[in-house]
Design a protein around this motif. Structure first.
Motif, PDB file in Angstrom:
ATOM      1  N   ALA A 114      25.498  43.576  -9.469  1.00  0.00           N
ATOM      2  CA  ALA A 114      24.662  44.472  -8.666  1.00  0.00           C
ATOM      3  C   ALA A 114      23.185  44.106  -8.811  1.00  0.00           C
ATOM      4  CB  ALA A 114      24.889  45.924  -9.094  1.00  0.00           C
ATOM      5  N   LYS A 115      22.760  43.803 -10.038  1.00  0.00           N
ATOM      6  CA  LYS A 115      21.373  43.418 -10.268  1.00  0.00           C
ATOM      7  C   LYS A 115      21.042  42.128  -9.546  1.00  0.00           C
ATOM      8  CE  LYS A 115      18.198  41.944 -13.946  1.00  0.00           C
ATOM      9  NZ  LYS A 115      18.061  41.682 -15.404  1.00  0.00           N
ATOM     10  N   ALA A 116      21.926  41.143  -9.648  1.00  0.00           N
ATOM     11  CA  ALA A 116      21.692  39.861  -8.982  1.00  0.00           C
ATOM     12  C   ALA A 116      21.707  40.025  -7.468  1.00  0.00           C
ATOM     13  CB  ALA A 116      22.750  38.839  -9.410  1.00  0.00           C
ATOM     14  N   GLY A 117      22.596  40.906  -6.976  1.00  0.00           N
ATOM     15  CA  GLY A 117      22.677  41.121  -5.531  1.00  0.00           C
ATOM     16  C   GLY A 117      21.400  41.681  -4.958  1.00  0.00           C
ATOM     17  N   THR A 118      20.722  42.583  -5.688  1.00  0.00           N
ATOM     18  CA  THR A 118      19.484  43.159  -5.182  1.00  0.00           C
ATOM     19  C   THR A 118      18.383  42.110  -5.053  1.00  0.00           C
ATOM     20  OG1 THR A 118      18.769  43.767  -7.431  1.00  0.00           O
ATOM     21  CG2 THR A 118      20.022  45.405  -6.179  1.00  0.00           C
ATOM     22  N   LYS A 119      18.422  41.087  -5.905  1.00  0.00           N
ATOM     23  CA  LYS A 119      17.408  40.046  -5.844  1.00  0.00           C
ATOM     24  C   LYS A 119      17.536  39.183  -4.588  1.00  0.00           C
ATOM     25  CE  LYS A 119      15.426  40.896  -9.825  1.00  0.00           C
ATOM     26  NZ  LYS A 119      14.014  41.310  -9.924  1.00  0.00           N
ATOM     27  N   SER A 139      23.599  30.547   1.533  1.00  0.00           N
ATOM     28  CA  SER A 139      24.448  30.834   0.378  1.00  0.00           C
ATOM     29  C   SER A 139      23.971  30.088  -0.864  1.00  0.00           C
ATOM     30  CB  SER A 139      25.901  30.461   0.681  1.00  0.00           C
ATOM     31  OG  SER A 139      26.447  31.295   1.668  1.00  0.00           O
ATOM     32  N   ALA A 140      23.525  28.857  -0.684  1.00  0.00           N
ATOM     33  CA  ALA A 140      22.986  28.101  -1.823  1.00  0.00           C
ATOM     34  C   ALA A 140      21.779  28.818  -2.411  1.00  0.00           C
ATOM     35  CB  ALA A 140      22.600  26.691  -1.377  1.00  0.00           C
ATOM     36  N   GLU A 141      20.930  29.361  -1.534  1.00  0.00           N
ATOM     37  CA  GLU A 141      19.762  30.108  -2.013  1.00  0.00           C
ATOM     38  C   GLU A 141      20.202  31.388  -2.721  1.00  0.00           C
ATOM     39  OE1 GLU A 141      15.661  30.881  -2.554  1.00  0.00           O
ATOM     40  OE2 GLU A 141      16.869  29.112  -2.202  1.00  0.00           O
ATOM     41  N   ILE A 142      21.179  32.094  -2.153  1.00  0.00           N
ATOM     42  CA  ILE A 142      21.678  33.328  -2.762  1.00  0.00           C
ATOM     43  C   ILE A 142      22.263  33.052  -4.145  1.00  0.00           C
ATOM     44  CG2 ILE A 142      23.520  35.058  -2.602  1.00  0.00           C
ATOM     45  CD1 ILE A 142      23.059  35.011   0.454  1.00  0.00           C
ATOM     46  N   MET A 143      23.093  32.023  -4.261  1.00  0.00           N
ATOM     47  CA  MET A 143      23.744  31.720  -5.535  1.00  0.00           C
ATOM     48  C   MET A 143      22.733  31.261  -6.579  1.00  0.00           C
ATOM     49  SD  MET A 143      26.943  32.446  -5.002  1.00  0.00           S
ATOM     50  CE  MET A 143      28.176  31.530  -5.948  1.00  0.00           C
ATOM     51  N   GLY A 202      29.017  36.479  -4.962  1.00  0.00           N
ATOM     52  CA  GLY A 202      29.350  35.783  -3.723  1.00  0.00           C
ATOM     53  C   GLY A 202      30.236  36.606  -2.809  1.00  0.00           C
ATOM     54  N   LEU A 203      31.260  37.248  -3.393  1.00  0.00           N
ATOM     55  CA  LEU A 203      32.166  38.076  -2.589  1.00  0.00           C
ATOM     56  C   LEU A 203      31.459  39.329  -2.074  1.00  0.00           C
ATOM     57  CD1 LEU A 203      35.403  37.830  -4.778  1.00  0.00           C
ATOM     58  CD2 LEU A 203      34.954  36.684  -2.593  1.00  0.00           C
ATOM     59  N   MET A 204      30.623  39.942  -2.920  1.00  0.00           N
ATOM     60  CA  MET A 204      29.926  41.162  -2.518  1.00  0.00           C
ATOM     61  C   MET A 204      28.977  40.908  -1.350  1.00  0.00           C
ATOM     62  SD  MET A 204      29.041  42.849  -6.253  1.00  0.00           S
ATOM     63  CE  MET A 204      27.619  43.703  -5.555  1.00  0.00           C
TER      64      MET A 204
END
Length: 318
Positions: free
Chosen positions: A30-35, A154-158, A181-183
């Protein structure tokens, strides 16, 4: 009997550890997703353009195929690469973040340039995509283009997620990254599915609604959706520049040059007057301006040099 009780006690202890690990993975995800919020907004704003010109019945199947390609991008290609980089070359993360942030700044600035200097959107692109007449072939080309764009985002997100995940071991780190990645895939393409089908829902309500309020609501949805798409485009562009600038400033600090980040922080504190929201707003505004300036510098490089080179070395259809 005592042995069985001891075994059950051990199993319960293992279950507690596993449950705590699951909680830790969820919290870290969740923390990583917000970033990655800025990239997600842009992804959700960009994807609907790949559905223009298709029959409504083909929209959800196309979205599913793009989402499936996005999951493959993240879990099959990017996740192993990210784990290898984290294990053997963690020093690569800040430079890659700077590269990704620069791409976001370029994309955001290029969109603004296109608005200020309109171009012929009907002319054929270098891949001849506008000349495709066969609907099936056009659908395949659109899906390939969307998945290719998704790979970059996706590369930037990961990479962003990897930079903020704090885990005690490589397995939890990998599980957290996979969950991120799935979220984000579910969030982005779920939102896209809702967005592209809302006008159909509105039309359905205007036709089958039994009350005037229902039919009026349907007409309101139909009229509102174009404005929503425009708003998403504006918000996505602003988010790209803000997030891109922020990533570059923070990554430069991680590489040892702290002055830009410290100067922005000092400015935010002085103008914020002790308000956390105002400090955040000042920081975001400065990051946005820096991202825009950097992006405008990159636009001619990307258009005149990188774009032609990429088209020359990339076979058609890839």
């Amino acid at each position: 009997m005592s042995g069985l009780l001891a075994l059950l006690d051990d199993v319960a202890g293992i279950a507690k550890v596993a449950a705590a690990s699951v909680d830790d993975i969820g919290a870290a995800a969740a923390k990583a997703g917000t970033k990655t919020a800025g990239v997600l907004i842009d992804d959700a704003a960009v994807t609907p353009k790949y559905l223009q010109g298709f029959e409504p019945a083909r929209e959800l199947p196309i979205i599913w195929r793009i989402a499936r390609g996005s999951i493959i991008n993240k879990l099959i290609f990017l996740l192993p690469a990210a784990m290898l980089m984290s294990a053997f070359a963690p020093w690569l993360i800040p430079p890659l973040l700077i590269l990704g942030g620069s791409y976001l700044c370029f994309e955001g600035a290029e969109k603004i340039v296109h608005v200020l200097r309109p171009h012929d959107a009907q002319s054929g692109g270098p891949d001849g995509s506008h000349d495709v007449q066969d609907p099936t072939h056009l659908e395949e080309e659109k899906i390939k283009g969307a998945i290719k764009t998704d790979f970059i985002l996706s590369a930037e997100i990961m990479t962003i997620a990897l930079s903020v995940i704090e885990s005690p071991n490589v397995w939890m780190q990998g599980a957290t990254l996979a969950l991120v990645g799935l979220m984000v895939t579910a969030a982005v393409y779920g939102a896209v599915a809702v967005i592209v089908k809302m006008d159909d829902v509105g039309l359905w309500m205007t036709k089958v609604g039994r009350t005037g309020i229902t039919r009026s609501l349907g007409r309101g949805i139909v009229k509102f959706m174009p404005w929503l798409l425009k708003t998403l485009t504006v918000v996505g562009t602003a988010a790209m520049l803000w997030v891109g600038g922020s990533i570059i400033v923070h990554s430069i600090a991680q590489m040892g040059w702290h002055r830009p980040e410290d100067t922005i922080h000092a400015l935010a504190v002085s103008l914020g007057g002790g308000s956390g929201f105002l400090e955040w707003a000042v920081t975001a505004a400065v990051d946005f301006v820096l991202g825009l300036m950097w992006g405008l510098l990159l636009v001619p490089v990307g258009v005149k040099i990188v774009g032609p080179v990429w088209n020359a070395v990339t076979p058609k259809g890839i």
